[in-house]
Design an enzyme around this catalytic site. Structure first.
Site, PDB file in Angstrom:
ATOM      1  N   ASP A   1       1.233   6.144  -1.022  1.00  0.00           N
ATOM      2  CA  ASP A   1       0.702   5.091  -0.152  1.00  0.00           C
ATOM      3  C   ASP A   1       1.117   5.309   1.311  1.00  0.00           C
ATOM      4  OD1 ASP A   1      -0.666   2.785   0.448  1.00  0.00           O
ATOM      5  OD2 ASP A   1       0.828   1.424  -0.412  1.00  0.00           O
TER       6      ASP A   1
ATOM      7  N   ASN B   1     -10.903   1.971  -5.758  1.00  0.00           N
ATOM      8  CA  ASN B   1     -11.149   2.627  -4.466  1.00  0.00           C
ATOM      9  C   ASN B   1     -12.633   2.854  -4.144  1.00  0.00           C
ATOM     10  OD1 ASN B   1      -8.128   4.720  -4.505  1.00  0.00           O
ATOM     11  ND2 ASN B   1      -8.459   2.672  -3.674  1.00  0.00           N
TER      12      ASN B   1
END
Ligand code: V07
Length: 247
Positions: A24, A72
């Protein structure tokens, strides 16, 4: 090289067999530099090469990387298109090193839903490295923990309905056999989960498999996550493992 990096860790340190990473902070890294998000993704991809090589040298058996989640797809289509080309780029430049390092590529995810070119490149890399005996580099790609569990339930329900299994006999092992990580066998459950960028959530990653994992949340953004950061996080794992072992 291998010995150098191992020496950095020290001889009595227990290295997790399976490390999973939520990579991340790529977008925030780019934003901080005044660059577009995709620049962060590209730099993040280059860092996959660095960290995978280091993990292999440290003796990690499985490195699972959360590359793309089933959620996503809702990102802007330009960004999704860019992400879907990253595996092409990754194997285009890194395949010789993967072969040299004896790394075996695997994928955990719903690969049937990937764009043709992406799916082909990924499955070819899996095929081309299938006889390698070193570290497994496992990409969680179009992966979601809840979708994986629902899929497992569906498969078991179908088998129960058609009479090939007895539903009253379903246990942990039979269930785990239906998960997308089944190809990892007894290494399917991560010993250590690392999430970079300071966020402290698991975000639908390996929900079943993380049941007993140690979790380390590292403040570094993924593009800047270094071999030293990895070693620090493994040392933190080792300290916790020792506490647990001593009682
Ligand atoms: C992606 C780079 C790492 C940070 C996270 C977001 C961007 C490597 C891959 C990949 C995936 C499958 C494969 C080989 C390489 C990748 C996506 C994004 C979608 F077989 N990095 N990386 N895939 N990023």
């Amino acid at each position: 090289m291998t010995e150098d990096i191992k020496r950095q860790l020290g001889p009595e340190i227990s290295v997790p067999k399976h490390i999973a990473i939520i990579m991340d902070g790529n977008g925030r890294w780019a934003k901080r530099k005044g660059q577009p998000r995709i620049a962060g993704h590209k730099e993040g991809m280059n860092n996959v090469k660095t960290i995978a090589t280091a993990a292999s040298h440290l003796g990690v058996r499985v490195l699972s990387l959360y590359a793309f989640s089933t959620e996503n797809w809702s990102r802007p289509s330009k960004e999704v298109n860019f992400l879907m080309r990253l595996p092409v780029d990754f194997f285009g430049t890194f395949m010789p090193d993967l072969i040299k390092e004896n790394i075996k590529v695997e994928v955990t995810g719903f690969t049937d839903k990937l764009p043709d070119r992406t799916r082909k490149v990924v499955l070819k890399a899996v095929e081309d490295t299938k006889d390698n005996t070193g570290m497994i580099l496992n990409f969680a790609f179009n992966y979601g923990g809840r979708a994986e569990i629902v899929n497992a339930v569906k498969n078991l329900a179908i088998e129960a309905k058609n009479g090939s299994i007895d539903p009253t006999k379903i246990d942990d092992t039979m269930f785990a056999d239906q998960l997308l990580t089944n190809q990892l066998g007894d290494l399917a459950d991560p010993d250590l989960l690392i999430r970079t960028s300071g966020e402290e959530r698991i975000s639908n990653f390996m929900l079943w498999q993380l049941a007993y994992s140690e979790m380390v949340f590292d403040k570094t953004y993924w593009p800047e996550y270094s071999v030293d950061n990895l070693i620090e996080d493994i040392l933190e794992f080792d300290r916790r493992d020792r506490r647990f072992g001593s009682v």
